[in-house]
Each structure stands twice: as structure tokens, then as C-alpha cells.
Design a protein around this motif. Sequence first.
Motif, short mmCIF file in Angstrom:
data_model
loop_
_atom_site.label_atom_id
_atom_site.label_comp_id
_atom_site.label_asym_id
_atom_site.label_seq_id
_atom_site.Cartn_x
_atom_site.Cartn_y
_atom_site.Cartn_z
N PHE A 1 0.83 -1.20 0.00
CA PHE A 1 0.00 0.00 0.00
C PHE A 1 0.87 1.25 0.00
N GLN A 2 1.89 1.29 0.86
CA GLN A 2 2.72 2.48 0.96
C GLN A 2 3.52 2.73 -0.32
N ILE A 3 4.03 1.69 -0.92
CA ILE A 3 4.78 1.86 -2.17
C ILE A 3 3.88 2.43 -3.25
N VAL A 4 2.69 1.88 -3.39
CA VAL A 4 1.75 2.41 -4.40
C VAL A 4 1.42 3.86 -4.08
N ASP A 5 1.20 4.17 -2.80
CA ASP A 5 0.92 5.54 -2.40
C ASP A 5 2.07 6.47 -2.77
N ASP A 6 3.30 6.01 -2.58
CA ASP A 6 4.47 6.82 -2.92
C ASP A 6 4.58 7.05 -4.43
N VAL A 7 4.26 6.03 -5.22
CA VAL A 7 4.27 6.19 -6.68
C VAL A 7 3.19 7.18 -7.09
N LEU A 8 2.00 7.05 -6.51
CA LEU A 8 0.91 7.95 -6.86
C LEU A 8 1.24 9.40 -6.51
N ASP A 9 2.04 9.62 -5.49
CA ASP A 9 2.41 10.98 -5.12
C ASP A 9 3.23 11.67 -6.21
N ALA B 1 0.14 10.38 -10.11
CA ALA B 1 -1.32 10.35 -10.20
C ALA B 1 -1.90 11.63 -10.78
N ASN B 2 -3.14 11.50 -11.21
CA ASN B 2 -3.95 12.64 -11.61
C ASN B 2 -4.55 13.21 -10.33
N GLU B 3 -4.32 14.49 -10.05
CA GLU B 3 -4.78 15.07 -8.79
C GLU B 3 -6.28 14.95 -8.60
N GLN B 4 -7.07 15.11 -9.67
CA GLN B 4 -8.52 15.02 -9.55
C GLN B 4 -8.94 13.61 -9.13
N LYS B 5 -8.34 12.60 -9.75
CA LYS B 5 -8.67 11.21 -9.40
C LYS B 5 -8.14 10.84 -8.02
N GLY C 1 -7.66 12.89 -5.54
CA GLY C 1 -8.41 13.61 -4.52
C GLY C 1 -7.55 14.42 -3.58
N LYS C 2 -6.28 14.57 -3.90
CA LYS C 2 -5.37 15.40 -3.11
C LYS C 2 -4.23 15.84 -4.02
N SER C 3 -3.48 16.81 -3.56
CA SER C 3 -2.38 17.29 -4.38
C SER C 3 -1.27 16.24 -4.42
N ILE C 4 -0.56 16.25 -5.52
CA ILE C 4 0.58 15.33 -5.66
C ILE C 4 1.86 16.13 -5.40
N GLY C 5 2.93 15.41 -5.15
CA GLY C 5 4.22 16.05 -4.95
C GLY C 5 4.54 16.44 -3.52
N ASP C 6 3.66 16.08 -2.59
CA ASP C 6 3.90 16.46 -1.20
C ASP C 6 5.18 15.83 -0.66
#
Length: 130
Positions: free
Chosen positions: A12-20, A23-27, A29-34
Motif C-alpha cells: 500500500f505504501q509503495i503504491v501511495d508513494d508512486v501515486l504521489d 497520479a492525476n490530482e482530480q482522481k 483527490g489530493k495534491s501530488i508532490g507532497d
Amino acid sequence: MYQYGQNLGMAFQIVDDVLDYSANEQKLGKSIGDDFQEGKMTLPTILAVQAADKQERLFWSRVIKNPEEIKAEDFPHAQNLMVQHGVYNQALKIAEEHSKRAMESISEIPTNPIKVTLEEILDYCVKRIY
């Protein structure tokens, strides 16, 4: 169940890190690049640094050591480097390996509604786009 939880959490965390980074910010639901803005060393960053040439390592060193000095163009540059080096796919492969280990850890549990749910959670975890 401990092994299941450990590997689910890693996937889960690895996928979350990749999405950061990807990912598309709209999909999402939060800003990317944090993570990037905070100079966090996540798996995508580690893989990008490992694949980097000398000039790219200087870039990574600057943005990781001095996140307060990150410029507007640095995040898109980081994303481009990750794409160039295939970092997203590498990281997602590692997430899938953790998912497989989690699945193996529950393989001897007889099929029942709870086991099916645990398997569905793993599938969702590595295939999610948000």
C-alpha cells in the motif's frame, strides 16, 4: 496474519508513494508532490537516485537535502527523471511482490468470506489509481 499485514502495508505504501509522483490530482483527490516538497526519501526517490547519472544525482541531492529551496520546475523534472528511468514500474513491481507474499501468507486459510475480502484488499491495493 502478521505477514499478511506487513506485506499489505508495504504494498500500500509503495503504491501511495508512486501515486504521489504520477497520479492525476482530480482522481487522487489530493495534491501530488507532497513527499517531494518535503524531501522525503520514498522508494521511487531511492530508485531514481540509484539510476541517476552524476548530474541527476546533484539534482536529487539538492532537492532532498534542501527542500525549502525547491523551485517550481523541480517537481516536473523529478517526474521526468522517474519516467526516463522506469522508476514507477520498478516500484510497482516491488509492491506486487509484497502483495504476492501477503497472498501466500493466507494461502492455507480455507476459503471463506473473510479470506475473499483479504484477497480483494490486496488486489485493490496494487491496482488503485487513487
